[in-house]
Design a protein around this motif. Structure first.
Motif, PDB file in Angstrom:
ATOM      1  N   THR A 142      27.226 -31.873  31.508  1.00 61.79           N
ATOM      2  CA  THR A 142      27.981 -31.439  30.320  1.00 61.79           C
ATOM      3  C   THR A 142      27.268 -30.285  29.627  1.00 61.79           C
ATOM      4  N   GLU A 143      25.952 -30.405  29.499  1.00 64.35           N
ATOM      5  CA  GLU A 143      25.187 -29.319  28.863  1.00 64.35           C
ATOM      6  C   GLU A 143      25.206 -28.070  29.732  1.00 64.35           C
ATOM      7  N   VAL A 144      25.087 -28.283  31.048  1.00 67.40           N
ATOM      8  CA  VAL A 144      25.094 -27.140  31.956  1.00 67.40           C
ATOM      9  C   VAL A 144      26.435 -26.401  31.862  1.00 67.40           C
ATOM     10  N   ILE A 145      27.526 -27.157  31.768  1.00 65.18           N
ATOM     11  CA  ILE A 145      28.855 -26.525  31.668  1.00 65.18           C
ATOM     12  C   ILE A 145      28.917 -25.614  30.442  1.00 65.18           C
ATOM     13  N   ARG A 146      28.319 -26.062  29.347  1.00 62.83           N
ATOM     14  CA  ARG A 146      28.323 -25.226  28.134  1.00 62.83           C
ATOM     15  C   ARG A 146      27.647 -23.882  28.395  1.00 62.83           C
ATOM     16  N   ALA A 147      26.557 -23.925  29.151  1.00 66.05           N
ATOM     17  CA  ALA A 147      25.828 -22.683  29.448  1.00 66.05           C
ATOM     18  C   ALA A 147      26.622 -21.814  30.425  1.00 66.05           C
ATOM     19  N   VAL A 148      27.143 -22.439  31.472  1.00 68.65           N
ATOM     20  CA  VAL A 148      27.870 -21.696  32.503  1.00 68.65           C
ATOM     21  C   VAL A 148      29.122 -21.038  31.911  1.00 68.65           C
ATOM     22  N   LYS A 149      29.807 -21.767  31.010  1.00 63.17           N
ATOM     23  CA  LYS A 149      31.003 -21.216  30.350  1.00 63.17           C
ATOM     24  C   LYS A 149      30.695 -19.939  29.590  1.00 63.17           C
ATOM     25  N   ARG A 150      29.443 -19.824  29.153  1.00 62.81           N
ATOM     26  CA  ARG A 150      29.035 -18.625  28.401  1.00 62.81           C
ATOM     27  C   ARG A 150      28.459 -17.541  29.322  1.00 62.81           C
ATOM     28  N   GLY A 151      28.557 -17.780  30.613  1.00 60.19           N
ATOM     29  CA  GLY A 151      28.099 -16.770  31.570  1.00 60.19           C
ATOM     30  C   GLY A 151      26.592 -16.772  31.782  1.00 60.19           C
ATOM     31  N   MET A 152      25.925 -17.867  31.416  1.00 60.15           N
ATOM     32  CA  MET A 152      24.466 -17.899  31.576  1.00 60.15           C
ATOM     33  C   MET A 152      24.086 -18.245  33.016  1.00 60.15           C
ATOM     34  N   HIS A 153      22.943 -17.688  33.450  1.00 58.51           N
ATOM     35  CA  HIS A 153      22.486 -17.939  34.820  1.00 58.51           C
ATOM     36  C   HIS A 153      21.174 -18.709  34.877  1.00 58.51           C
ATOM     37  N   VAL A 154      20.497 -18.813  33.727  1.00 62.24           N
ATOM     38  CA  VAL A 154      19.225 -19.540  33.687  1.00 62.24           C
ATOM     39  C   VAL A 154      19.190 -20.433  32.451  1.00 62.24           C
ATOM     40  N   VAL A 155      18.760 -21.691  32.634  1.00 62.75           N
ATOM     41  CA  VAL A 155      18.573 -22.599  31.504  1.00 62.75           C
ATOM     42  C   VAL A 155      17.222 -23.300  31.653  1.00 62.75           C
ATOM     43  N   LYS A 156      16.789 -23.909  30.570  1.00 63.47           N
ATOM     44  CA  LYS A 156      15.555 -24.690  30.623  1.00 63.47           C
ATOM     45  C   LYS A 156      15.911 -26.106  31.087  1.00 63.47           C
ATOM     46  N   PHE A 157      14.969 -26.775  31.713  1.00 64.78           N
ATOM     47  CA  PHE A 157      15.178 -28.170  32.122  1.00 64.78           C
ATOM     48  C   PHE A 157      14.010 -28.957  31.548  1.00 64.78           C
ATOM     49  N   PHE A 158      14.274 -29.719  30.496  1.00 62.25           N
ATOM     50  CA  PHE A 158      13.189 -30.354  29.746  1.00 62.25           C
ATOM     51  C   PHE A 158      13.607 -31.733  29.225  1.00 62.25           C
ATOM     52  N   PRO A 159      12.719 -32.721  29.246  1.00 63.81           N
ATOM     53  CA  PRO A 159      11.415 -32.754  29.899  1.00 63.81           C
ATOM     54  C   PRO A 159      11.577 -33.044  31.387  1.00 63.81           C
ATOM     55  N   ALA A 160      11.082 -32.118  32.190  1.00 67.83           N
ATOM     56  CA  ALA A 160      11.411 -32.069  33.615  1.00 67.83           C
ATOM     57  C   ALA A 160      11.072 -33.352  34.374  1.00 67.83           C
ATOM     58  N   GLU A 161       9.842 -33.807  34.259  1.00 65.66           N
ATOM     59  CA  GLU A 161       9.442 -34.970  35.065  1.00 65.66           C
ATOM     60  C   GLU A 161      10.232 -36.212  34.647  1.00 65.66           C
ATOM     61  N   GLN A 162      10.390 -36.400  33.358  1.00 64.23           N
ATOM     62  CA  GLN A 162      11.099 -37.589  32.869  1.00 64.23           C
ATOM     63  C   GLN A 162      12.573 -37.590  33.270  1.00 64.23           C
ATOM     64  N   TYR A 163      13.146 -36.412  33.466  1.00 63.60           N
ATOM     65  CA  TYR A 163      14.560 -36.328  33.846  1.00 63.60           C
ATOM     66  C   TYR A 163      14.755 -36.219  35.359  1.00 63.60           C
TER      67      TYR A 163
END
Ligand code: 3PG
Length: 212
Positions: free
Chosen positions: A115-136
């Motif tokens: 769902t969060e990724v869709i928000r970024a992709v809808k805005r034409g973004m190509h890079v996002v942060k993934f945090f906290p990486a190990e826990q997720y």
């Protein structure tokens, strides 16, 4: 792609810095640059963040200095005023993201769910942060998420260090990795900038083994 993001991709590793004391900003900038990583994400977890960004840029103008843990618009404004060249947020805040996109400020919002990724992709973004990486779920989760969003890449942070950096960088969906292992609070507090330079060199070496 934006020049700032290109530089982050080239550096492969972004030191995530928590500074309690602005006196440490200049020597830290020199240590990171001397270690071959002229880049830092200065987190707004402390009152020293804003002044530290300014001091790091003044000390090493060639450095790429961004602001991290940015969670509201007031911090965005303070960070930009201090000279921050990119904004990193632990989560996806539409106000922050839209402000940055409209004003052509590189922004990396945290996205760990489709769902969060869709928000970024809808805005034409190509890079996002993934945090906290190990826990997720680390690199496996990144691969699974990326499979649904062709063209999207992630900058994981949280729990990355010398033991798993290679594993992350081997994944082509990983844009760059963020981490604090070379700039540990205790090392900064003790003024051990030689050790920080050494650890930074080590991070650069490890990263270039995987991505030359
Ligand atoms: C971040 O703010 O991105 C992380 O807290 C960095 O995580 P680490 O301290 O586990 O490297």
């Amino acid at each position: 792609m934006n020049d700032v993001l290109k530089r982050i991709e080239q550096y492969k590793v972004v030191p995530v810095v928590v500074l309690e004391n602005t006196d440490h900003a200049a020597p830290l900038a020199k240590a990171l640059t001397g270690g071959g990583l002229p880049c830092a994400e200065v987190t707004f977890r402390t009152a020293a963040a804003e002044a530290s960004i300014r001091l790091m840029k003044q000390t090493c103008p060639e450095m790429l200095v961004g602001a991290g843990t940015v969670i509201n618009m007031e911090q965005v404004e303070r960070a930009l005023h201090a000279g921050a060249e990119f904004i990193v947020s632990p989560g996806f805040d539409s106000e922050i993201v839209d402000y940055c996109l409209v004003n052509h400020i590189p922004v990396l919002p945290g996205c760990v769910t489709p769902t969060e990724v869709i928000r970024a992709v809808k805005r034409g973004m190509h890079v996002v942060k993934f945090f906290p990486a190990e826990q997720y779920g680390g690199v496996d989760t990144i691969r699974a998420l990326a499979s649904a969003f062709p063209g999207l890449r992630f900058m994981p942070t949280g729990g990355i260090g010398p033991s798993n950096l290679k594993e992350y960088l081997r994944c082509d969906k990983v844009f760059a990795c963020g981490g604090s292992w070379m700039v540990k609070k205790e090392l900064i507090a003790a003024g051990n900038f030689d050790r920080i330079r050494e650890l930074t060199r080590g991070a650069v070496r490890t990263a270039s083994h995987v991505r030359g």
